[in-house]
Every structure is written in C-alpha cells, then in structure tokens.
Design a protein around this motif. Structure first.
Motif, PDB file in Angstrom:
ATOM      1  N   MET A   1       0.813  -1.216   0.000  1.00  0.00           N
ATOM      2  CA  MET A   1       0.000   0.000   0.000  1.00  0.00           C
ATOM      3  C   MET A   1       0.847   1.266   0.000  1.00  0.00           C
ATOM      4  SD  MET A   1      -2.990   0.996  -0.188  1.00  0.00           S
ATOM      5  CE  MET A   1      -4.545   0.909   0.575  1.00  0.00           C
ATOM      6  N   ALA A   2       2.131   1.162   0.275  1.00  0.00           N
ATOM      7  CA  ALA A   2       3.011   2.336   0.383  1.00  0.00           C
ATOM      8  C   ALA A   2       3.049   3.181  -0.896  1.00  0.00           C
ATOM      9  CB  ALA A   2       4.411   1.904   0.791  1.00  0.00           C
ATOM     10  N   PRO A   3       3.139   2.596  -2.109  1.00  0.00           N
ATOM     11  CA  PRO A   3       3.127   3.449  -3.303  1.00  0.00           C
ATOM     12  C   PRO A   3       1.824   4.236  -3.475  1.00  0.00           C
ATOM     13  CG  PRO A   3       3.942   1.265  -3.853  1.00  0.00           C
ATOM     14  CD  PRO A   3       3.427   1.199  -2.454  1.00  0.00           C
ATOM     15  N   ALA A   4       0.700   3.647  -3.074  1.00  0.00           N
ATOM     16  CA  ALA A   4      -0.574   4.359  -3.159  1.00  0.00           C
ATOM     17  C   ALA A   4      -0.599   5.532  -2.180  1.00  0.00           C
ATOM     18  CB  ALA A   4      -1.726   3.410  -2.881  1.00  0.00           C
ATOM     19  N   LEU A   5      -0.055   5.319  -0.979  1.00  0.00           N
ATOM     20  CA  LEU A   5       0.027   6.401  -0.001  1.00  0.00           C
ATOM     21  C   LEU A   5       0.881   7.543  -0.543  1.00  0.00           C
ATOM     22  CD1 LEU A   5      -0.388   7.140   3.214  1.00  0.00           C
ATOM     23  CD2 LEU A   5       2.034   6.607   3.233  1.00  0.00           C
ATOM     24  N   ARG A   6       2.017   7.205  -1.126  1.00  0.00           N
ATOM     25  CA  ARG A   6       2.899   8.239  -1.672  1.00  0.00           C
ATOM     26  C   ARG A   6       2.237   8.983  -2.829  1.00  0.00           C
ATOM     27  NH1 ARG A   6       7.284  11.248  -0.067  1.00  0.00           N
ATOM     28  NH2 ARG A   6       7.568  12.560  -1.873  1.00  0.00           N
ATOM     29  N   ARG A   7       1.496   8.268  -3.669  1.00  0.00           N
ATOM     30  CA  ARG A   7       0.813   8.903  -4.795  1.00  0.00           C
ATOM     31  C   ARG A   7      -0.235   9.903  -4.304  1.00  0.00           C
ATOM     32  NH1 ARG A   7      -1.647   4.729  -7.167  1.00  0.00           N
ATOM     33  NH2 ARG A   7       0.358   4.003  -7.928  1.00  0.00           N
ATOM     34  N   ILE A   8      -0.993   9.508  -3.285  1.00  0.00           N
ATOM     35  CA  ILE A   8      -2.001  10.417  -2.721  1.00  0.00           C
ATOM     36  C   ILE A   8      -1.325  11.630  -2.096  1.00  0.00           C
ATOM     37  CG2 ILE A   8      -3.720  10.632  -0.882  1.00  0.00           C
ATOM     38  CD1 ILE A   8      -4.578   7.770  -1.575  1.00  0.00           C
ATOM     39  N   TYR A   9      -0.226  11.421  -1.399  1.00  0.00           N
ATOM     40  CA  TYR A   9       0.517  12.532  -0.800  1.00  0.00           C
ATOM     41  C   TYR A   9       1.019  13.495  -1.881  1.00  0.00           C
ATOM     42  CZ  TYR A   9       4.152  15.079   1.699  1.00  0.00           C
ATOM     43  OH  TYR A   9       4.931  16.063   2.217  1.00  0.00           O
ATOM     44  N   ASP A  10       1.539  12.954  -2.969  1.00  0.00           N
ATOM     45  CA  ASP A  10       2.049  13.804  -4.050  1.00  0.00           C
ATOM     46  C   ASP A  10       0.947  14.591  -4.737  1.00  0.00           C
ATOM     47  OD1 ASP A  10       4.644  13.005  -3.558  1.00  0.00           O
ATOM     48  OD2 ASP A  10       4.614  11.405  -5.071  1.00  0.00           O
ATOM     49  N   GLN A  11      -0.281  14.083  -4.721  1.00  0.00           N
ATOM     50  CA  GLN A  11      -1.393  14.783  -5.366  1.00  0.00           C
ATOM     51  C   GLN A  11      -1.980  15.890  -4.511  1.00  0.00           C
ATOM     52  OE1 GLN A  11      -4.224  11.765  -6.442  1.00  0.00           O
ATOM     53  NE2 GLN A  11      -2.964  10.999  -8.120  1.00  0.00           N
ATOM     54  N   MET A  12      -1.628  15.931  -3.237  1.00  0.00           N
ATOM     55  CA  MET A  12      -2.145  16.973  -2.354  1.00  0.00           C
ATOM     56  C   MET A  12      -1.503  18.311  -2.685  1.00  0.00           C
ATOM     57  SD  MET A  12      -2.150  14.829   1.223  1.00  0.00           S
ATOM     58  CE  MET A  12      -2.349  16.275   2.237  1.00  0.00           C
ATOM     59  N   ALA A  13      -2.278  19.379  -2.495  1.00  0.00           N
ATOM     60  CA  ALA A  13      -1.774  20.723  -2.769  1.00  0.00           C
ATOM     61  C   ALA A  13      -0.852  21.185  -1.646  1.00  0.00           C
ATOM     62  CB  ALA A  13      -2.939  21.693  -2.910  1.00  0.00           C
ATOM     63  N   ASP A  14       0.105  22.027  -1.979  1.00  0.00           N
ATOM     64  CA  ASP A  14       1.014  22.593  -0.978  1.00  0.00           C
ATOM     65  C   ASP A  14       0.356  23.768  -0.288  1.00  0.00           C
ATOM     66  OD1 ASP A  14       3.829  21.960  -3.062  1.00  0.00           O
ATOM     67  OD2 ASP A  14       3.254  20.903  -1.237  1.00  0.00           O
ATOM     68  N   PRO A  15       0.601  24.032   0.952  1.00  0.00           N
ATOM     69  CA  PRO A  15       1.367  23.237   1.899  1.00  0.00           C
ATOM     70  C   PRO A  15       0.549  22.042   2.369  1.00  0.00           C
ATOM     71  CG  PRO A  15       0.471  25.128   3.024  1.00  0.00           C
ATOM     72  CD  PRO A  15       0.090  25.264   1.580  1.00  0.00           C
ATOM     73  N   LYS A  16       1.222  20.923   2.564  1.00  0.00           N
ATOM     74  CA  LYS A  16       0.549  19.707   3.000  1.00  0.00           C
ATOM     75  C   LYS A  16       1.162  19.218   4.303  1.00  0.00           C
ATOM     76  CE  LYS A  16       3.000  17.694  -0.840  1.00  0.00           C
ATOM     77  NZ  LYS A  16       2.792  17.073  -2.118  1.00  0.00           N
ATOM     78  N   TRP A  17       0.335  18.584   5.101  1.00  0.00           N
ATOM     79  CA  TRP A  17       0.715  18.159   6.438  1.00  0.00           C
ATOM     80  C   TRP A  17       0.337  16.703   6.624  1.00  0.00           C
ATOM     81  CZ3 TRP A  17       3.252  22.148   8.646  1.00  0.00           C
ATOM     82  CH2 TRP A  17       2.981  23.423   8.160  1.00  0.00           C
ATOM     83  N   VAL A  18       1.064  15.989   7.485  1.00  0.00           N
ATOM     84  CA  VAL A  18       0.808  14.568   7.728  1.00  0.00           C
ATOM     85  C   VAL A  18       0.792  14.309   9.230  1.00  0.00           C
ATOM     86  CG1 VAL A  18       1.621  12.203   7.380  1.00  0.00           C
ATOM     87  CG2 VAL A  18       1.890  13.879   5.557  1.00  0.00           C
ATOM     88  N   ILE A  19      -0.253  13.586   9.680  1.00  0.00           N
ATOM     89  CA  ILE A  19      -0.322  13.093  11.048  1.00  0.00           C
ATOM     90  C   ILE A  19      -0.243  11.580  10.982  1.00  0.00           C
ATOM     91  CG2 ILE A  19      -1.798  12.780  13.070  1.00  0.00           C
ATOM     92  CD1 ILE A  19      -2.889  15.554  12.645  1.00  0.00           C
TER      93      ILE A  19
END
Length: 177
Positions: A94-112
């Motif tokens: 599932m890690a590549p899907a997580l990274r793809r979703i993260y890359d599609q988010m607009a800046d600035p982006k935050w992760v919890i």
C-alpha cells in the motif's frame, strides 16, 4: 490583476457596530488573516488502514465536535485536502498508493501519523509492514496509542495548528530580513 508583495502587507480594518453607537475596530495584515484562515480550516484526506481508522471516524462525530478546529470536512480527493491522517498499519504493497495520494495533495501539506502501527510498525515487526510512515512521507505530528482515542487525535490536530503558526511566523520573519 496580480498582487505585488507590498500589497499583501496592507493593513485591514474590520469594524462592527455596537448597540450603544460605538464601533469596535480590529486591524491586522492580510498575511495574518490568511494564516488564521489556513490554520482554522484544515481539510483531512481519508486514509484509514486499520483499527485506528474507527477512532479517526469517531473523532468526526458530534460527541467530539471537531468542527471547533475546522477539520470536520473529510475529503475523498487529495486535491482538495491539505492534511493526511495515516491511521493504522501501512503494508509495503500500500506504500506506493500512499505516496501517490501525498504527491497529489496541494502545498502546503501536512501529515499526522496516528497510532503505534503507523508511527513505528506496532506489534507487526515483519517484512510486509512499513516500520513507520516516515519512511514513505514526511510526518509532522505523531499521535501515540493503540489505538489512540479521538481526544488524542484532536490534541494532535491542535499541535499541528501550533506548528503551522510557528512555520508561518518563521517564514514571515525571514521574508522581512
């Protein structure tokens, strides 16, 4: 019309009429209003992977009233969100899907990173589980627990808002010098 940086520092005056004929005046800069608006309207993307996702969903119910912090609107599209809450264990598949979703988010982006499994792999110390989401995406706030209570996630969102304020203030101070 393009805005020049000098126009962004313009003072804003907001006034309201009081019943006794008095006016309350509030002055600030456009930068501070934008900072307050961004901090007070966090839109998380849904990324629940395991049992922690139930606690994340519970946080959005009326009992916990996450609307007080402007984070009640869970988005299904990463392009409309600025916060990713990774709730649960992350498999290598599932890690590549997580990274793809993260890359599609607009800046600035935050992760919890929510829970022991997302933060350090939890009890799943094997080849199939990523031993911490920070191997895949940069994490801003870690929420401990197995699974963490909704109150703990709300505290994590408050910590993220304080971090957002500190980052914004440091950016403004370096821009002035």
């Amino acid at each position: 019309m393009r805005w020049h940086r000098s126009r962004m520092k313009t003072l804003m005056a907001i006034s309201s009429f009081q019943p006794h004929g008095e006016f309350d005046v509030f002055t600030t800069t456009v930068d501070r209003v934008a900072d307050w608006a961004q901090r007070s309207s966090i839109w998380p993307v849904q990324f629940g992977l395991a049992c922690c996702a139930i606690e994340m969903i519970t946080m959005a119910t009326a009992r916990y009233d996450i609307a007080r912090f402007g984070a009640e609107v869970f988005r299904a599209s990463p392009r409309q969100s600025d916060l990713m809450i990774v709730a649960g264990r992350l498999s290598r598949k599932m890690a590549p899907a997580l990274r793809r979703i993260y890359d599609q988010m607009a800046d600035p982006k935050w992760v919890i990173s929510m829970g022991a499994c997302a933060s350090v792999g939890g009890v799943f110390d094997n080849y199939a589980i990523v031993q911490g989401v920070d191997e895949i995406v940069p994490v801003d706030v870690y929420v401990p627990g197995c699974p963490p209570r909704p109150e703990t996630l709300i505290y994590g969102i408050i910590q993220l808002q304080q971090k957002m304020r500190a980052v914004r203030q440091s950016m403004m101070s370096t821009r002035e010098h």
